[in-house]
Design a protein around this motif. Structure first.
Motif, short mmCIF file in Angstrom:
data_model
loop_
_atom_site.label_atom_id
_atom_site.label_comp_id
_atom_site.label_asym_id
_atom_site.label_seq_id
_atom_site.Cartn_x
_atom_site.Cartn_y
_atom_site.Cartn_z
N ILE A 35 40.99 41.91 41.68
CA ILE A 35 40.49 40.57 41.99
C ILE A 35 38.98 40.63 42.25
N SER A 36 38.53 41.65 43.02
CA SER A 36 37.09 41.78 43.29
C SER A 36 36.31 41.98 42.00
N LYS A 37 36.86 42.83 41.13
CA LYS A 37 36.19 43.11 39.84
C LYS A 37 36.08 41.81 39.04
N ALA A 38 37.20 41.07 38.97
CA ALA A 38 37.20 39.82 38.20
C ALA A 38 36.21 38.83 38.80
N ILE A 42 33.12 37.05 36.93
CA ILE A 42 33.02 35.59 36.84
C ILE A 42 31.66 35.14 37.35
N LYS A 43 31.25 35.75 38.46
CA LYS A 43 29.94 35.40 39.05
C LYS A 43 28.82 35.75 38.06
N ALA A 44 28.91 36.96 37.48
CA ALA A 44 27.87 37.39 36.53
C ALA A 44 27.80 36.48 35.31
N ALA A 45 28.95 35.93 34.92
CA ALA A 45 28.96 35.04 33.74
C ALA A 45 28.52 33.62 34.10
N GLY A 46 28.40 33.34 35.40
CA GLY A 46 27.96 32.01 35.84
C GLY A 46 28.99 30.93 35.60
N VAL A 47 30.26 31.33 35.55
CA VAL A 47 31.33 30.37 35.25
C VAL A 47 31.83 29.73 36.54
#
Ligand code: SAM
Length: 195
Positions: A35-38, A42-47
């Motif tokens: 979950i942390s990895k995902a 998600i944060k890095a993709a700005g989604v």
């Protein structure tokens, strides 16, 4: 859209793009580290339209009849209670909603391989047959259940994705000989009947 067991979240990002800014994507995974990895990805993709919930696919933290699509890649084979997973998929889909999952299936897997934990996490030991998979989904109330793609693995192809752990590596030749053309990767779709 709901992804069962998103792991590091690649499919969540693809789904987020597909549903667009007005859609919502939920991932349910039981493993804190994944979950942390995902969440990082998600944060890095700005989604912004993806939410991850910690929970079990056998007891989804998702409201009944609330989801248009259920997707999943290589997860349901890992569940020791697949009937519960099928029934949860049926519960959370809206009437007319669709499921498309990619998963491993197999038959005649010898007991000594069924007991191998490393092969379990390699998505081999927990498999059920394609026939059981399809009938499990139908029993859960889903319809138009069908297999749209199937790749049956020969021993040399299996070797590339199961030899990563040291416990398996030492016995790899014997293991892949036993598994030759007994396991397959399938894409299965189904619908919840419309009202
Ligand atoms: C083989 S990985 C697949 C990850 C991802 N779907 C992909 O294609 O990369 C399996 C994932 O399912 C999760 N998982 C396995 N069994 C689960 C269960 N019963 N309930 C919730 N998550 C589960 C694991 O934590 C892991 O993140």
């Amino acid at each position: 859209m709901l992804d069962l067991g998103p792991g590091a979240g690649l499919d969540l990002l693809i789904a987020a793009r597909k549903v667009g800014p007005s859609g919502q994507v939920i991932g349910v995974d039981m493993t804190e580290e994944m979950i942390s990895k995902a969440e990082e990805n998600i944060k890095a993709a700005g989604v912004k339209n993806v939410e991850i919930r910690k929970g079990l696919i056998e007891d989804l933290p998702v409201k009944s009849s609330s989801v248009d699509w259920v997707i999943s890649n290589c997860v349901i084979n890992l569940s020791p209670e697949k009937e519960k997973v099928f029934s949860e998929i049926s519960r959370v889909l809206k009437p007319g909603g669709r499921m498309v999952v990619s998963d491993m299936v197999g038959e005649n897997i010898p007991e000594w391989l069924r007991e191998n934990k490393n092969l379990y996490s390699a998505c081999i030991s927990g498999v059920i047959s394609e026939k059981e998979y399809l009938s499990g989904l139908r029993k859960a109330g889903l319809e138009k259940v069908k297999v749209s793609e199937r790749i049956v693995y020969q021993s040399d192809e299996l070797e590339s994705f199961i030899k990563s752990s040291p416990e398996i590596s030492k016995d790899i030749k014997r293991i892949i000989r036993e598994l030759d053309i007994k396991v397959a990767s399938v894409k299965i779709s189904a619908y919840k009947p419309a009202l």
